[in-house]
Design an enzyme around this catalytic site. Structure first.
Site, PDB file in Angstrom:
ATOM      1  N   PHE A 156       0.817  -1.223   0.000  1.00 33.88           N
ATOM      2  CA  PHE A 156       0.000   0.000   0.000  1.00 33.88           C
ATOM      3  C   PHE A 156       0.847   1.269   0.000  1.00 33.88           C
ATOM      4  O   PHE A 156       0.323   2.357   0.206  1.00 33.88           O
ATOM      5  CB  PHE A 156      -0.942   0.001   1.207  1.00 33.88           C
ATOM      6  CG  PHE A 156      -1.926  -1.141   1.182  1.00 33.88           C
ATOM      7  CD1 PHE A 156      -3.113  -1.031   0.466  1.00 33.88           C
ATOM      8  CD2 PHE A 156      -1.653  -2.335   1.829  1.00 33.88           C
ATOM      9  CE1 PHE A 156      -4.012  -2.087   0.404  1.00 33.88           C
ATOM     10  CE2 PHE A 156      -2.551  -3.400   1.783  1.00 33.88           C
ATOM     11  CZ  PHE A 156      -3.733  -3.273   1.061  1.00 33.88           C
ATOM     12  N   PHE A 256      -8.161  12.533  -0.106  1.00 38.68           N
ATOM     13  CA  PHE A 256      -8.603  12.118  -1.447  1.00 38.68           C
ATOM     14  C   PHE A 256      -9.923  12.757  -1.864  1.00 38.68           C
ATOM     15  O   PHE A 256     -10.741  12.122  -2.511  1.00 38.68           O
ATOM     16  CB  PHE A 256      -8.655  10.583  -1.548  1.00 38.68           C
ATOM     17  CG  PHE A 256      -7.281   9.988  -1.583  1.00 38.68           C
ATOM     18  CD1 PHE A 256      -6.655   9.721  -2.797  1.00 38.68           C
ATOM     19  CD2 PHE A 256      -6.581   9.734  -0.414  1.00 38.68           C
ATOM     20  CE1 PHE A 256      -5.360   9.221  -2.837  1.00 38.68           C
ATOM     21  CE2 PHE A 256      -5.285   9.238  -0.441  1.00 38.68           C
ATOM     22  CZ  PHE A 256      -4.681   8.966  -1.653  1.00 38.68           C
ATOM     23  N   CYS A 267      -0.860   3.048 -10.549  1.00 39.18           N
ATOM     24  CA  CYS A 267      -1.763   2.154  -9.808  1.00 39.18           C
ATOM     25  C   CYS A 267      -3.248   2.426 -10.034  1.00 39.18           C
ATOM     26  O   CYS A 267      -3.948   1.565 -10.559  1.00 39.18           O
ATOM     27  CB  CYS A 267      -1.436   2.211  -8.323  1.00 39.18           C
ATOM     28  SG  CYS A 267       0.184   1.508  -7.972  1.00 39.18           S
ATOM     29  N   ARG A 335       3.859   7.643 -15.190  1.00 40.09           N
ATOM     30  CA  ARG A 335       2.918   6.679 -15.767  1.00 40.09           C
ATOM     31  C   ARG A 335       1.483   7.201 -15.608  1.00 40.09           C
ATOM     32  O   ARG A 335       1.086   7.566 -14.516  1.00 40.09           O
ATOM     33  CB  ARG A 335       3.086   5.307 -15.092  1.00 40.09           C
ATOM     34  CG  ARG A 335       4.416   4.644 -15.489  1.00 40.09           C
ATOM     35  CD  ARG A 335       4.626   3.310 -14.819  1.00 40.09           C
ATOM     36  NE  ARG A 335       5.134   3.429 -13.459  1.00 40.09           N
ATOM     37  CZ  ARG A 335       5.503   2.388 -12.707  1.00 40.09           C
ATOM     38  NH1 ARG A 335       5.434   1.165 -13.188  1.00 40.09           N
ATOM     39  NH2 ARG A 335       5.948   2.577 -11.487  1.00 40.09           N
TER      40      ARG A 335
HETATM   41  P1  NAD Z   1       8.197  -1.301 -11.731  1.00 38.75           P
HETATM   42  O1  NAD Z   1       7.874  -1.359 -13.174  1.00 38.75           O
HETATM   43  O2  NAD Z   1       8.792  -0.047 -11.170  1.00 38.75           O
HETATM   44  O3  NAD Z   1       9.190  -2.493 -11.355  1.00 38.75           O
HETATM   45  C1  NAD Z   1       9.038  -3.801 -11.782  1.00 38.75           C
HETATM   46  C2  NAD Z   1      10.427  -4.409 -11.970  1.00 38.75           C
HETATM   47  O4  NAD Z   1      10.303  -5.810 -12.208  1.00 38.75           O
HETATM   48  C3  NAD Z   1      11.204  -3.831 -13.158  1.00 38.75           C
HETATM   49  O5  NAD Z   1      12.455  -3.342 -12.702  1.00 38.75           O
HETATM   50  C4  NAD Z   1      11.370  -5.029 -14.099  1.00 38.75           C
HETATM   51  O6  NAD Z   1      12.586  -4.999 -14.826  1.00 38.75           O
HETATM   52  C5  NAD Z   1      11.320  -6.184 -13.117  1.00 38.75           C
HETATM   53  N1  NAD Z   1      10.985  -7.481 -13.711  1.00 38.75           N
HETATM   54  C6  NAD Z   1      10.052  -7.784 -14.634  1.00 38.75           C
HETATM   55  N2  NAD Z   1      10.065  -9.100 -14.904  1.00 38.75           N
HETATM   56  C7  NAD Z   1      10.995  -9.648 -14.121  1.00 38.75           C
HETATM   57  C8  NAD Z   1      11.480 -10.983 -13.944  1.00 38.75           C
HETATM   58  N3  NAD Z   1      10.971 -12.001 -14.624  1.00 38.75           N
HETATM   59  N4  NAD Z   1      12.460 -11.178 -13.059  1.00 38.75           N
HETATM   60  C9  NAD Z   1      12.994 -10.164 -12.361  1.00 38.75           C
HETATM   61  N5  NAD Z   1      12.579  -8.888 -12.490  1.00 38.75           N
HETATM   62  C10 NAD Z   1      11.595  -8.627 -13.359  1.00 38.75           C
HETATM   63  O7  NAD Z   1       6.837  -1.663 -10.981  1.00 38.75           O
HETATM   64  P2  NAD Z   1       6.361  -1.166  -9.529  1.00 38.75           P
HETATM   65  O8  NAD Z   1       5.802   0.210  -9.621  1.00 38.75           O
HETATM   66  O9  NAD Z   1       7.417  -1.470  -8.543  1.00 38.75           O
HETATM   67  O10 NAD Z   1       5.117  -2.139  -9.311  1.00 38.75           O
HETATM   68  C11 NAD Z   1       5.286  -3.511  -9.049  1.00 38.75           C
HETATM   69  C12 NAD Z   1       3.951  -4.085  -8.589  1.00 38.75           C
HETATM   70  O11 NAD Z   1       3.556  -3.469  -7.363  1.00 38.75           O
HETATM   71  C13 NAD Z   1       2.793  -3.828  -9.558  1.00 38.75           C
HETATM   72  O12 NAD Z   1       1.919  -4.912  -9.525  1.00 38.75           O
HETATM   73  C14 NAD Z   1       2.117  -2.601  -8.976  1.00 38.75           C
HETATM   74  O13 NAD Z   1       0.757  -2.519  -9.320  1.00 38.75           O
HETATM   75  C15 NAD Z   1       2.278  -2.853  -7.492  1.00 38.75           C
HETATM   76  N6  NAD Z   1       2.272  -1.645  -6.662  1.00 38.75           N
HETATM   77  C16 NAD Z   1       2.902  -0.526  -7.074  1.00 38.75           C
HETATM   78  C17 NAD Z   1       2.920   0.609  -6.262  1.00 38.75           C
HETATM   79  C18 NAD Z   1       3.598   1.869  -6.711  1.00 38.75           C
HETATM   80  O14 NAD Z   1       3.351   2.902  -6.102  1.00 38.75           O
HETATM   81  N7  NAD Z   1       4.440   1.837  -7.728  1.00 38.75           N
HETATM   82  C19 NAD Z   1       2.282   0.569  -5.004  1.00 38.75           C
HETATM   83  C20 NAD Z   1       1.674  -0.618  -4.608  1.00 38.75           C
HETATM   84  C21 NAD Z   1       1.676  -1.718  -5.440  1.00 38.75           C
END
Ligand code: NAD
Length: 439
Positions: A156, A256, A267, A335
């Site tokens: 979160f 919000f 997200c 994004r």
């Molecule tokens: P991101 O795109 O910043 O990072 C994802 C990473 O995973 C990338 O560096 C990519 O190279 C790597 N990756 C992809 N395939 C891979 C594999 N097979 N092996 C190893 N590494 C691999 O994404 P994020 O923003 O960190 O989000 C990740 C997840 O968390 C998503 O599901 C998102 O919805 C969720 N989330 C994001 C946030 C946010 O604020 N960004 C908050 C809560 C939840």
């Protein structure tokens, strides 16, 4: 405790670093070799307050490592976090290919009991898919006797506040059907809930759905206020007064409820759409969420219509200045940022854009390119020759600018404020033609 975090993006990097901060031995993994190389040098590819210092300290003290060698990390760890992206597929549903790729890697590398923890945001039922993929891999290796648990532990954290949010979460959600995994996770998360905030244990499906429910609820509040903002503009009511009026009700609360350009980021937009798809897959209708999503998209057009109305639909040859590109302050993440739609719409109508953002310029160049856009490193410099100033991200430094300086540089004293940062009356007194949302 030995931990592997697969995916070193916003969520994985923060998760791994904060777990290392509490004395755990953590390897953060990624398929992006360049990212891993720079992380090993202490160079952080994202802007997140407080993270760089914490990565450097934990790297230096040997608790945090970065690698592309998934099999080795999986073999050595008790906990494997999956924190890879779940981007929207063509129909809006969450694309699980990265999560399931990681599950395959886990099944082909594990050598002992493992707790697989899904931190990526995934549709209800995904833990079961992850479990099946791991089982299939183990079966092909004739290692079906290896035990493992799959746990849902949605994240979160908010970008821009990610480190604090992880260190002191409002709650930790653990979805599991295993008492062994529960005990290990209770121990792992104990240092993060010393303030008394709860670890909520629940079934896996409810944990998976809770993440989407949280984001959809917050997105709904924003769209609700944005819808009301149109009525405020049409009647002369003030959305800011309405916000205070309802937000001070304990049953509602303030967060919000800001009207503006609508939500963006990695997200809310994708999670609302993915949840709509889950309803569809279950042959159910979601009238509310579809409306939330539509209202959000319409808000960008609404802002644009204010600009078009002012210039009587002819924007060709104009120069406009933009303050703020990131989808929200304190991050370089763009994004689904409203700025992308607004800038592209203006460029397609012949406007030349000059932009400034305190941290998102590098990201913006990749997304917006160089056509009809000039990136500058000073918020006043972008105003030179501008017929209008557009405020698109509410960075604190834009709250109290030197308006006399702004007036002396701009061609016209005209501001379109997509984030309701200034008081309309004050702007009038200062001699600006000023448009905001619902006021
Ligand atoms: P991101 O795109 O910043 O990072 C994802 C990473 O995973 C990338 O560096 C990519 O190279 C790597 N990756 C992809 N395939 C891979 C594999 N097979 N092996 C190893 N590494 C691999 O994404 P994020 O923003 O960190 O989000 C990740 C997840 O968390 C998503 O599901 C998102 O919805 C969720 N989330 C994001 C946030 C946010 O604020 N960004 C908050 C809560 C939840």
């Amino acid at each position: 405790m030995k931990i592997a975090v697969i995916g070193s993006g916003y969520v994985g990097l923060v998760t791994g670093t904060c777990l290392a901060e509490m004395g755990n031995e953590v390897i953060c993994l990624d398929i992006d070799q360049a990212k891993i190389n720079s992380l090993n040098k202490g160079i952080i590819p994202i802007y997140e307050p407080g993270l760089t210092e914490m990565v450097k300290t934990n790297l230096a003290e040997g608790r945090l490592n970065f690698s592309t060698n998934l099999p080795r990390a999986i073999k050595e760890s008790l906990f494997v976090f999956i924190a890879v992206g779940t981007p929207p597929g063509e129909d809006g549903s969450a694309d699980l290919q990265y999560v399931l790729d990681v599950a395959r890697e886990i099944g082909s590398s594990m050598e002992k009991y493992l707790i697989v923890i899904n931190k990526s945001t995934v549709p209800v039922g995904t833990a079961q898919k992850v479990r099946q993929v791991i089982e299939q891999q183990l079966a092909t290796r004739q290692k079906s006797k290896f035990k493992f648990d799959v746990v849902s532990n949605p994240e979160f954290l908010r970008e821009g506040e990610a480190v604090n949010d992880f260190l002191e979460p409002d709650r930790v959600i653990i979805g599991t059907d295993s008492s062994e995994a529960s005990e290990h996770l209770r121990e792992l998360y104990a240092p993060f809930v010393e303030n008394g905030n709860p670890i909520l244990f629940m079934d896996i499906l409810s944990a998976e759905l809770t993440k989407y429910a949280a984001n959809a609820m917050l997105a709904s509040r924003i769209s609700f206020m944005n819808e009301l903002s149109h009525l405020c503009d049409a009647t002369g009511a003030n959305i800011e007064m309405v916000r205070r009026g309802i937000g001070s009700d304990n049953r509602i609360g303030m967060p919000f409820l800001h009207a503006g350009l609508g939500y963006g980021g990695s997200c809310f937009p994708k999670d609302v759409k993915a949840l709509i798809q889950t309803f569809k897959e279950k042959k159910l209708d979601s009238y509310l969420l579809s409306a939330v999503s539509k209202v959000n998209q319409r808000q960008r057009d609404y802002f644009l219509s204010k600009i078009l109305n002012y210039f009587k639909n002819d924007l060709s040859g104009l120069t406009m200045a933009v303050w703020g590109l990131a989808f929200k302050p304190h991050t370089d993440d763009m994004r689904e940022a409203p700025s992308i739609d607004v800038i592209n719409a203006l460029r397609s109508r012949g406007v030349k854009i000059k932009v400034y953002d305190p941290v998102a310029i590098k990201t913006a160049r990749k997304i917006l390119g160089e056509e009809q856009i000039e990136y500058l490193e000073d918020e006043y410099e972008v105003l030179t020759g501008a017929e209008a100033l557009l405020l698109l991200t509410e960075w604190p430094q834009f709250k109290r600018p030197d308006f006399n300086r702004v007036k002396s540089i701009m061609k016209k004293n005209l501001i379109f404020d997509g984030r309701n940062q200034y008081r309309p009356q004050k702007m009038k007194e200062l001699g600006f033609t000023y448009f905001s949302i619902g006021r």
